[in-house]
Design an enzyme around this catalytic site. Structure first.
Site, PDB file in Angstrom:
ATOM      1  N   HIS A 101       1.358   3.148   5.539  1.00  0.00           N
ATOM      2  CA  HIS A 101       1.099   3.138   6.979  1.00  0.00           C
ATOM      3  C   HIS A 101       1.782   1.962   7.669  1.00  0.00           C
ATOM      4  O   HIS A 101       2.150   2.064   8.836  1.00  0.00           O
ATOM      5  CB  HIS A 101      -0.404   3.129   7.251  1.00  0.00           C
ATOM      6  N   ASN A 148      -5.679   5.649  11.346  1.00  0.00           N
ATOM      7  CA  ASN A 148      -6.299   4.509  10.652  1.00  0.00           C
ATOM      8  C   ASN A 148      -7.782   4.307  10.943  1.00  0.00           C
ATOM      9  O   ASN A 148      -8.510   3.748  10.117  1.00  0.00           O
ATOM     10  CB  ASN A 148      -5.556   3.217  11.022  1.00  0.00           C
ATOM     11  N   HIS A 178      -0.826  10.835  -3.548  1.00  0.00           N
ATOM     12  CA  HIS A 178      -2.142  11.462  -3.397  1.00  0.00           C
ATOM     13  C   HIS A 178      -2.742  11.865  -4.748  1.00  0.00           C
ATOM     14  O   HIS A 178      -3.792  12.500  -4.773  1.00  0.00           O
ATOM     15  CB  HIS A 178      -2.045  12.685  -2.478  1.00  0.00           C
ATOM     16  N   ARG A 183      -1.915   3.146   0.368  1.00  0.00           N
ATOM     17  CA  ARG A 183      -1.851   3.816   1.675  1.00  0.00           C
ATOM     18  C   ARG A 183      -1.580   2.812   2.799  1.00  0.00           C
ATOM     19  O   ARG A 183      -0.841   3.117   3.752  1.00  0.00           O
ATOM     20  CB  ARG A 183      -3.175   4.550   1.920  1.00  0.00           C
TER      21      ARG A 183
END
Length: 320
Positions: free
Chosen positions: A66, A94, A193, A62
């Site tokens: 990001h 975040n 995910h 992740r």
């Protein structure tokens, strides 16, 4: 006139060379001579972190996502706030959520011992994301390298650049397309995910208010996510109900059964244009795997700093 013409030609050539240096292509072999033990050095630290906490693999994946979605894959997500800028760590997507920074610090320290001042934090993050997927049972691939690190960043860029868990399908497609990622890339990358967990604040509205959700699944998730805001906000639930620490295609099977945890998850299978892709990945783990690899490589190509742009940070938390 001749001297001016000669100057113009030389100046033009210099500009071409400078442009070429800053747009250098990323390559899997970028550190083959300058840091020969790079890959085993990174993998050993990632392996150690995941053996202590399996969820860390999802957290590192992740972080890379990001990073790339905010001004490109430049390691900017790793920067702490300074007196001159407010960074990405406390942006809405975040804050109290992004994690794994200590693991990246540990990897960087090990890499610096092996080959000081050579490997960027942006590349460390890209390799760690690949290793995390592989260690948790997913595929491996050749990571393209040669990125350099940003010296600054922007909290507002992170607030605007990272898709929210409340996003609808059109918003997701639009954001991914704006970065050169196709709708198929969107579905494949969201398949990340299949590992990891989400906080109650990210799925509370879905499990209490939405109708395109399996009733027993909703009740189960309500059990550790109270309706009232402020109660249990940071309580966790797995994004993949069945195998939250194994990289597989169960995530897509869950979507077909209306068991997507986030609103944005279930949007991928809700009577829209991506339903057929979800069905394909649900039925064919090999297709999902190959598309995921292609999409990860493509995402890693988003606006890297190369050539003379950026720097090689000694400490991933701050500019040199």
């Amino acid at each position: 006139m001749a001297s001016f013409f000669e100057f113009f030609v030389k100046f033009s050539l210099l500009i071409v060379l400078l442009i070429g240096s800053t747009n250098a292509q990323l390559s899997p072999n970028f550190y083959s001579s300058s840091c020969k033990n790079l890959f085993p050095t990174v993998k050993s630290v990632v392996q150690s972190a995941i053996s202590k906490e399996a969820r860390m693999g999802a957290s590192l994946l992740r972080l890379f996502f990001h990073d790339c979605f905010v001004n490109g894959c430049d390691g900017s997500v790793l920067l702490d706030d300074t007196s001159s800028f407010t960074g990405e760590k406390n942006a809405v997507p975040n804050r109290n959520s992004a994690r794994g920074f200590d693991v990246i610090d540990n990897i960087k320290s090990a890499v610096e011992k092996a080959c000081p001042g050579v490997v960027s934090c942006a590349d460390v993050l890209a390799i760690a994301a690949r290793d995390s997927v592989s260690i948790l049972g997913g595929p491996s691939w050749q990571v393209k390298l040669g990125r350099r690190d940003a010296r600054t960043t922007s909290q507002s860029a992170a607030n605007n650049g990272i898709p929210a868990p409340t996003s609808n399908l059109n918003q997701l497609i639009s954001r991914f397309n704006s970065l050169g990622l196709s709708t198929r890339d969107l579905v494949a990358l969201t398949g990340g995910h299949t590992i990891g967990q989400a906080r109650c604040t990210s799925f509370r509205a879905r499990v209490y208010n939405e109708t395109n959700i399996d009733a027993s699944f909703a009740r189960t998730r309500q059990g550790n996510c109270p309706r009232a805001t402020g109660n249990g906000d940071n309580n966790l639930a797995p994004l993949d109900l069945q195998t939250p620490t194994s990289f597989d295609n169960n995530y897509f099977k869950n979507l077909i059964n209306r068991r997507g945890l986030l609103h944005s998850d279930q949007q991928l299978f809700n009577g829209g244009s991506t339903d057929s892709i979800v069905r394909t990945y649900s039925n064919s783990p090999n297709t999902f795997t190959s598309d995921f690899i292609a999409a990860m490589i493509k995402m890693g190509d988003i606006s890297p700093l190369t050539g003379s742009n950026g720097e090689i940070r000694k400490n991933c938390r701050r500019a040199n």
